[in-house]
Design a protein around this motif. Structure first.
Motif, PDB file in Angstrom:
ATOM      1  N   LYS A  86       1.047  -1.213   0.067  1.00 16.84           N
ATOM      2  CA  LYS A  86      -0.253   0.011   0.056  1.00 16.84           C
ATOM      3  C   LYS A  86       0.864   1.047   0.047  1.00 16.84           C
ATOM      4  CE  LYS A  86      -3.684   0.581   2.400  1.00 16.84           C
ATOM      5  NZ  LYS A  86      -4.005   0.157   3.860  1.00 16.84           N
ATOM      6  N   LEU A  87       0.636   2.520  -0.680  1.00 11.97           N
ATOM      7  CA  LEU A  87       1.205   3.488  -0.723  1.00 11.97           C
ATOM      8  C   LEU A  87       0.238   4.473   0.141  1.00 11.97           C
ATOM      9  CD1 LEU A  87       2.240   4.274  -4.594  1.00 11.97           C
ATOM     10  CD2 LEU A  87       3.732   4.149  -2.650  1.00 11.97           C
ATOM     11  N   ILE A  88       0.697   4.809   1.514  1.00 13.27           N
ATOM     12  CA  ILE A  88       0.568   5.945   1.783  1.00 13.27           C
ATOM     13  C   ILE A  88       1.311   7.404   1.117  1.00 13.27           C
ATOM     14  CG2 ILE A  88       0.230   7.087   4.557  1.00 13.27           C
ATOM     15  CD1 ILE A  88       0.762   4.338   5.222  1.00 13.27           C
ATOM     16  N   PHE A  89      -0.039   8.058   1.196  1.00 10.14           N
ATOM     17  CA  PHE A  89       0.315  10.021   0.206  1.00 10.14           C
ATOM     18  C   PHE A  89      -0.295  11.126   2.047  1.00 10.14           C
ATOM     19  CE2 PHE A  89      -0.594  14.103  -1.650  1.00 10.14           C
ATOM     20  CZ  PHE A  89       0.820  13.737  -2.626  1.00 10.14           C
ATOM     21  N   ARG A  90       0.704  11.121   2.191  1.00  9.93           N
ATOM     22  CA  ARG A  90       1.197  12.567   3.180  1.00  9.93           C
ATOM     23  C   ARG A  90       1.105  13.343   3.581  1.00  9.93           C
ATOM     24  NH1 ARG A  90       0.746   9.175   8.248  1.00  9.93           N
ATOM     25  NH2 ARG A  90       1.637   6.971   7.324  1.00  9.93           N
ATOM     26  N   SER A  91       0.152  14.597   3.407  1.00 12.29           N
ATOM     27  CA  SER A  91       0.695  15.851   2.485  1.00 12.29           C
ATOM     28  C   SER A  91       0.001  16.796   3.841  1.00 12.29           C
ATOM     29  CB  SER A  91      -0.781  15.994   1.560  1.00 12.29           C
ATOM     30  OG  SER A  91      -1.664  15.700   1.754  1.00 12.29           O
ATOM     31  N   LYS A  92       0.577  18.229   3.759  1.00 15.39           N
ATOM     32  CA  LYS A  92       0.335  19.200   4.844  1.00 15.39           C
ATOM     33  C   LYS A  92       0.018  20.208   3.564  1.00 15.39           C
ATOM     34  CE  LYS A  92       2.845  21.861   7.862  1.00 15.39           C
ATOM     35  NZ  LYS A  92       1.264  22.456   9.205  1.00 15.39           N
ATOM     36  N   VAL A  93      -0.817  21.210   4.469  1.00 18.03           N
ATOM     37  CA  VAL A  93      -0.389  22.664   3.513  1.00 18.03           C
ATOM     38  C   VAL A  93      -0.728  23.855   4.366  1.00 18.03           C
ATOM     39  CG1 VAL A  93      -2.431  23.059   3.672  1.00 18.03           C
ATOM     40  CG2 VAL A  93      -1.937  24.478   2.314  1.00 18.03           C
ATOM     41  N   PHE A  94       0.786  24.896   4.420  1.00 15.01           N
ATOM     42  CA  PHE A  94       1.612  25.968   4.929  1.00 15.01           C
ATOM     43  C   PHE A  94       1.279  26.777   4.519  1.00 15.01           C
ATOM     44  CE2 PHE A  94       4.798  22.725   4.323  1.00 15.01           C
ATOM     45  CZ  PHE A  94       5.853  22.347   5.514  1.00 15.01           C
ATOM     46  N   ASN A  98       1.751  36.071   8.013  1.00 20.82           N
ATOM     47  CA  ASN A  98       2.353  37.103   6.823  1.00 20.82           C
ATOM     48  C   ASN A  98       3.381  36.083   6.275  1.00 20.82           C
ATOM     49  OD1 ASN A  98       5.752  37.128   6.865  1.00 20.82           O
ATOM     50  ND2 ASN A  98       4.690  39.085   8.540  1.00 20.82           N
ATOM     51  N   GLU A  99       3.292  36.356   4.745  1.00 19.14           N
ATOM     52  CA  GLU A  99       4.245  35.419   3.777  1.00 19.14           C
ATOM     53  C   GLU A  99       5.366  34.357   3.983  1.00 19.14           C
ATOM     54  OE1 GLU A  99       4.826  35.899  -1.018  1.00 19.14           O
ATOM     55  OE2 GLU A  99       5.585  37.519   0.753  1.00 19.14           O
ATOM     56  N   ARG A 100       6.430  35.614   4.757  1.00 20.30           N
ATOM     57  CA  ARG A 100       7.225  35.157   5.517  1.00 20.30           C
ATOM     58  C   ARG A 100       7.269  34.426   6.408  1.00 20.30           C
ATOM     59  NH1 ARG A 100      11.821  35.791   8.661  1.00 20.30           N
ATOM     60  NH2 ARG A 100      13.903  36.006   7.128  1.00 20.30           N
ATOM     61  N   ASP A 101       6.938  34.208   7.380  1.00 19.83           N
ATOM     62  CA  ASP A 101       6.815  33.012   8.307  1.00 19.83           C
ATOM     63  C   ASP A 101       6.009  31.670   7.539  1.00 19.83           C
ATOM     64  OD1 ASP A 101       7.054  34.877  10.177  1.00 19.83           O
ATOM     65  OD2 ASP A 101       5.015  35.407  10.670  1.00 19.83           O
ATOM     66  N   LEU A 102       5.621  31.782   6.543  1.00 23.37           N
ATOM     67  CA  LEU A 102       4.984  30.613   5.644  1.00 23.37           C
ATOM     68  C   LEU A 102       6.489  30.311   5.340  1.00 23.37           C
ATOM     69  CD1 LEU A 102       2.124  30.250   3.227  1.00 23.37           C
ATOM     70  CD2 LEU A 102       4.535  29.463   2.404  1.00 23.37           C
ATOM     71  N   LEU A 103       7.065  31.100   4.437  1.00 22.83           N
ATOM     72  CA  LEU A 103       8.266  30.724   3.468  1.00 22.83           C
ATOM     73  C   LEU A 103       9.541  30.106   4.394  1.00 22.83           C
ATOM     74  CD1 LEU A 103       8.232  33.658   0.871  1.00 22.83           C
ATOM     75  CD2 LEU A 103       7.252  31.122   0.622  1.00 22.83           C
ATOM     76  N   VAL A 104       9.692  30.941   5.461  1.00 20.01           N
ATOM     77  CA  VAL A 104       9.790  29.956   6.503  1.00 20.01           C
ATOM     78  C   VAL A 104      10.330  29.067   7.632  1.00 20.01           C
ATOM     79  CG1 VAL A 104      11.657  30.260   8.808  1.00 20.01           C
ATOM     80  CG2 VAL A 104      11.608  32.601   7.660  1.00 20.01           C
ATOM     81  N   GLU A 105       8.602  28.497   7.345  1.00 19.88           N
ATOM     82  CA  GLU A 105       8.393  27.011   8.084  1.00 19.88           C
ATOM     83  C   GLU A 105       8.884  26.057   6.590  1.00 19.88           C
ATOM     84  OE1 GLU A 105       4.723  24.563   9.655  1.00 19.88           O
ATOM     85  OE2 GLU A 105       4.720  26.696   9.399  1.00 19.88           O
ATOM     86  N   GLU A 242      -1.105  17.824   9.980  1.00 17.60           N
ATOM     87  CA  GLU A 242      -0.791  19.056  10.607  1.00 17.60           C
ATOM     88  C   GLU A 242       0.721  19.975  10.825  1.00 17.60           C
ATOM     89  OE1 GLU A 242      -3.082  21.287  11.408  1.00 17.60           O
ATOM     90  OE2 GLU A 242      -5.050  19.651  10.860  1.00 17.60           O
ATOM     91  N   ASN A 243       1.294  19.013  11.395  1.00 23.53           N
ATOM     92  CA  ASN A 243       2.856  19.174  10.906  1.00 23.53           C
ATOM     93  C   ASN A 243       3.736  18.084  10.425  1.00 23.53           C
ATOM     94  OD1 ASN A 243       5.349  19.569  11.789  1.00 23.53           O
ATOM     95  ND2 ASN A 243       5.005  20.270  13.956  1.00 23.53           N
ATOM     96  N   LEU A 244       4.158  18.113   8.916  1.00 22.29           N
ATOM     97  CA  LEU A 244       4.423  17.116   8.183  1.00 22.29           C
ATOM     98  C   LEU A 244       6.013  17.164   8.977  1.00 22.29           C
ATOM     99  CD1 LEU A 244       4.269  15.658   5.502  1.00 22.29           C
ATOM    100  CD2 LEU A 244       5.114  17.753   4.276  1.00 22.29           C
ATOM    101  N   LYS A 245       6.604  17.739   9.665  1.00 24.66           N
ATOM    102  CA  LYS A 245       8.603  18.170   9.507  1.00 24.66           C
ATOM    103  C   LYS A 245       7.888  17.548  10.863  1.00 24.66           C
ATOM    104  CE  LYS A 245       8.301  22.218  11.231  1.00 24.66           C
ATOM    105  NZ  LYS A 245       8.385  24.168  11.339  1.00 24.66           N
ATOM    106  N   LYS A 246       7.698  16.957  11.784  1.00 25.51           N
ATOM    107  CA  LYS A 246       7.558  16.209  13.053  1.00 25.51           C
ATOM    108  C   LYS A 246       7.034  14.906  12.605  1.00 25.51           C
ATOM    109  CE  LYS A 246       6.195  19.041  16.649  1.00 25.51           C
ATOM    110  NZ  LYS A 246       4.707  19.531  17.968  1.00 25.51           N
ATOM    111  N   GLU A 247       6.553  14.203  11.855  1.00 23.16           N
ATOM    112  CA  GLU A 247       6.225  13.647  10.822  1.00 23.16           C
ATOM    113  C   GLU A 247       7.527  12.339   9.420  1.00 23.16           C
ATOM    114  OE1 GLU A 247       3.646   9.904   9.923  1.00 23.16           O
ATOM    115  OE2 GLU A 247       3.508  11.602  11.789  1.00 23.16           O
ATOM    116  N   HIS A 248       8.147  14.051   9.623  1.00 24.18           N
ATOM    117  CA  HIS A 248       8.535  12.948   8.582  1.00 24.18           C
ATOM    118  C   HIS A 248      10.290  13.259   9.005  1.00 24.18           C
ATOM    119  CE1 HIS A 248      11.691  12.219   4.961  1.00 24.18           C
ATOM    120  NE2 HIS A 248      10.070  12.015   4.247  1.00 24.18           N
ATOM    121  N   ASN A 249      10.463  13.595  10.612  1.00 22.35           N
ATOM    122  CA  ASN A 249      12.078  13.575  11.413  1.00 22.35           C
ATOM    123  C   ASN A 249      12.062  11.988  11.607  1.00 22.35           C
ATOM    124  OD1 ASN A 249      12.138  16.208  11.261  1.00 22.35           O
ATOM    125  ND2 ASN A 249      11.397  16.833  12.988  1.00 22.35           N
TER     126      ASN A 249
END
Length: 249
Positions: A86-94, A98-105, A242-249
């Motif tokens: 099975k393939l699992i597709f994990r996705s998130k939206v940033f 503030n645009e800068r905060d989005l781009l930093v994340e 909700e948090n792709l960074k934590k999921e992928h660490n």
């Protein structure tokens, strides 16, 4: 097949949504106003026609990084469950006010591993747009977006539209058309790209835009799989995080 799955998890599928910097042309910085009016002369369909100065701004500014902004970025990646096939597709939206905060994340995520970035028309829109807005906002370019001085084969960018061209440089294909021919559900059931600026500035409905952005990421990923016959027929479980960074660490 095994080699395909080994590399599939390294691909980060991506889609950006953009809007004009301001709701009204009159709200622009004076220097940007002057520059927009110069650009506007080249954008009008009838070069000899007379248009109201600034009248094209609301509908057209969002696609130009100098006069637009990134309002959300959808990302996603596949995980292969060999035991379950099975393939699992994990996705998130940033998304941030503030645009800068989005781009930093987003930049922090792109630095987490040696991603291969994939977007539809990404080489002509998503990737350069992100680079320009990051520089404008004073955000250092993350490694996957640093292309200066690199040889073409060193740049880890995939583009589903380019893949579909098969070397035909005249051929432009909308993501929706590819979704149609491959029998992939549409992402345009509630919104399309031409409505994003109105939805953002006038309706102020980021929920609809985020949903549309996530759908586009998933459609892009499914189109990529469809270009590898047999793979796209596998069972795919979609998980929004909700948090792709934590999921992928």
């Amino acid at each position: 097949m095994a080699d395909f799955f080994n590399h599939l998890g390294d691909i980060l599928f991506l889609d950006i949504e953009t809007a004009s910097l301001t709701e009204r042309f009159e709200e622009l910085d004076e220097r940007l106003k002057e520059e927009w009016l110069k650009k506007e002369k080249h954008l009008q369909k009838d070069p000899d026609g007379v248009i109201e100065p600034g009248s094209l701004y609301f509908d057209r500014a969002g696609i130009h990084a100098e006069f637009g902004q990134v309002i959300c970025v959808g990302v996603g990646y596949f995980q292969w469950k060999k035991k379950d096939k099975k393939l699992i597709f994990r996705s998130k939206v940033f998304e941030h006010e503030n645009e800068r905060d989005l781009l930093v994340e987003l930049s922090e995520l792109l630095q987490k591993k040696k991603w291969v970035l994939c977007a539809h028309n990404g080489k002509e829109f998503d990737f350069p747009y992100l680079c320009r807005r990051m520089l404008i906002q004073g955000v250092p370019l993350p490694e996957p977006l640093q292309i200066a001085g690199k040889k073409p084969w060193e740049i880890r960018h995939l583009d589903t539209m380019e893949l579909w061209k098969f070397g035909d440089y005249k051929y432009y294909t909308r993501l929706e058309l590819l979704a149609s021919v491959f029998g992939i559900p549409t992402s345009k059931d509630d919104l399309d790209g031409s409505q994003v600026n109105t939805t953002f500035h006038l309706e102020k409905d980021m929920g609809r835009i985020k949903k549309y952005c996530l759908q586009d990421v998933e459609v892009t990923a499914r189109v990529y799989l469809a270009m590898n016959p047999g793979i796209d027929e596998m069972d795919i479980e979609v998980v929004h995080l909700e948090n792709l960074k934590k999921e992928h660490n």
